[in-house]
Design a protein around this motif. Structure first.
Motif, PDB file in Angstrom:
ATOM      1  N   ASP A   1      -8.350   9.294   7.941  1.00 60.94           N
ATOM      2  CA  ASP A   1      -8.497   8.297   6.877  1.00 60.94           C
ATOM      3  C   ASP A   1      -7.364   7.277   6.923  1.00 60.94           C
ATOM      4  O   ASP A   1      -6.418   7.402   7.702  1.00 60.94           O
ATOM      5  N   SER A   2      -7.468   6.288   6.037  1.00 63.12           N
ATOM      6  CA  SER A   2      -6.462   5.236   5.921  1.00 63.12           C
ATOM      7  C   SER A   2      -5.920   5.168   4.501  1.00 63.12           C
ATOM      8  O   SER A   2      -6.597   5.543   3.540  1.00 63.12           O
ATOM      9  N   LEU A   3      -4.702   4.691   4.401  1.00 64.86           N
ATOM     10  CA  LEU A   3      -4.071   4.401   3.117  1.00 64.86           C
ATOM     11  C   LEU A   3      -3.218   3.163   3.285  1.00 64.86           C
ATOM     12  O   LEU A   3      -2.713   2.901   4.386  1.00 64.86           O
ATOM     13  N   ARG A   4      -3.040   2.425   2.204  1.00 71.67           N
ATOM     14  CA  ARG A   4      -2.111   1.297   2.241  1.00 71.67           C
ATOM     15  C   ARG A   4      -1.067   1.481   1.151  1.00 71.67           C
ATOM     16  O   ARG A   4      -1.407   1.567  -0.036  1.00 71.67           O
ATOM     17  N   LEU A   5       0.168   1.538   1.563  1.00 70.85           N
ATOM     18  CA  LEU A   5       1.276   1.626   0.625  1.00 70.85           C
ATOM     19  C   LEU A   5       1.814   0.232   0.329  1.00 70.85           C
ATOM     20  O   LEU A   5       1.803  -0.636   1.208  1.00 70.85           O
ATOM     21  N   SER A   6       2.270   0.035  -0.892  1.00 73.34           N
ATOM     22  CA  SER A   6       2.863  -1.239  -1.287  1.00 73.34           C
ATOM     23  C   SER A   6       4.278  -0.995  -1.804  1.00 73.34           C
ATOM     24  O   SER A   6       4.527   0.003  -2.487  1.00 73.34           O
ATOM     25  N   CYS A   7       5.167  -1.904  -1.493  1.00 74.67           N
ATOM     26  CA  CYS A   7       6.545  -1.843  -1.990  1.00 74.67           C
ATOM     27  C   CYS A   7       6.838  -3.180  -2.656  1.00 74.67           C
ATOM     28  O   CYS A   7       6.915  -4.205  -1.973  1.00 74.67           O
TER      29      CYS A   7
END
Length: 121
Positions: free
Chosen positions: A14-20
Motif C-alpha cells: 500500500d501507499s501513504l503520504r506523510l505531511s510535515c
C-alpha cells in the motif's frame, strides 16, 4: 514548530503520504528531513530536501519507493511512501535545519512529534 500527519495502518504494498507542516519557520532557507524509529531500533534517516533547491536525499532502503517533495506556499513537506513493506513500520519524525538538507540527524535543530506507520504483512 513542526507537525507531522498522515500515519496509519496499511498492508504490504500500500501507499501513504506523510505531511510535515512548518509553523513559525521561514521555509526559504531550511532543509527538512524525515527520520524513523522502529521498535527496539535506533532512529534512522529516511529522506531530506532543501527548500530552496528542491534537491532530495534518500536512504538506500527507501530509494525508488519513497518520494520527498515540498510545497513552499503551504510550508509543507510531503513524504510519499509507495510499495510499503513491514520493515517500514516505525514512528516517523520530521525535522528541520537552517541551510542545506543533510542526512546527519545531529544537524537538525527542530523536531516535531512523530506519526506512527504500521505495515502489516
Amino acid at each position: 514548530q513542526l507537525q507531522a500527519f498522515g500515519g496509519g495502518l496499511v498492508q504490504t504494498g500500500d501507499s501513504l503520504r506523510l505531511s510535515c507542516v512548518h509553523s513559525g519557520l521561514s521555509s526559504d532557507n531550511y532543509g527538512t528531513g524525515w527520520f524513523r524509529q522502529a521498535p527496539g531500533k535506533e532512529r534512522e534517516f529516511v529522506a531530506a530536501i532543501t527548500w530552496r533547491s528542491g534537491i532530495p536525499w534518500y536512504a538506500d532502503s527507501v530509494k525508488g519507493r519513497f518520494t520527498i517533495s515540498r510545497d513552499n506556499e503551504k510550508n509543507t513537506v510531503f513524504l510519499q511512501m509507495d510499495s510499503l513493506k513491514p520493515e517500514d513500520t516505525a514512528v516517523y519524525f520530521c525535522a528541520a535545519k537552517r541551510g542545506w538538507a543533510t542526512i546527519v540527524e545531529e544537524e537538525f535543530s527542530y523536531w516535531g512529534p512523530g506519526t506512527k506507520v504500521t505495515v502489516s504483512s
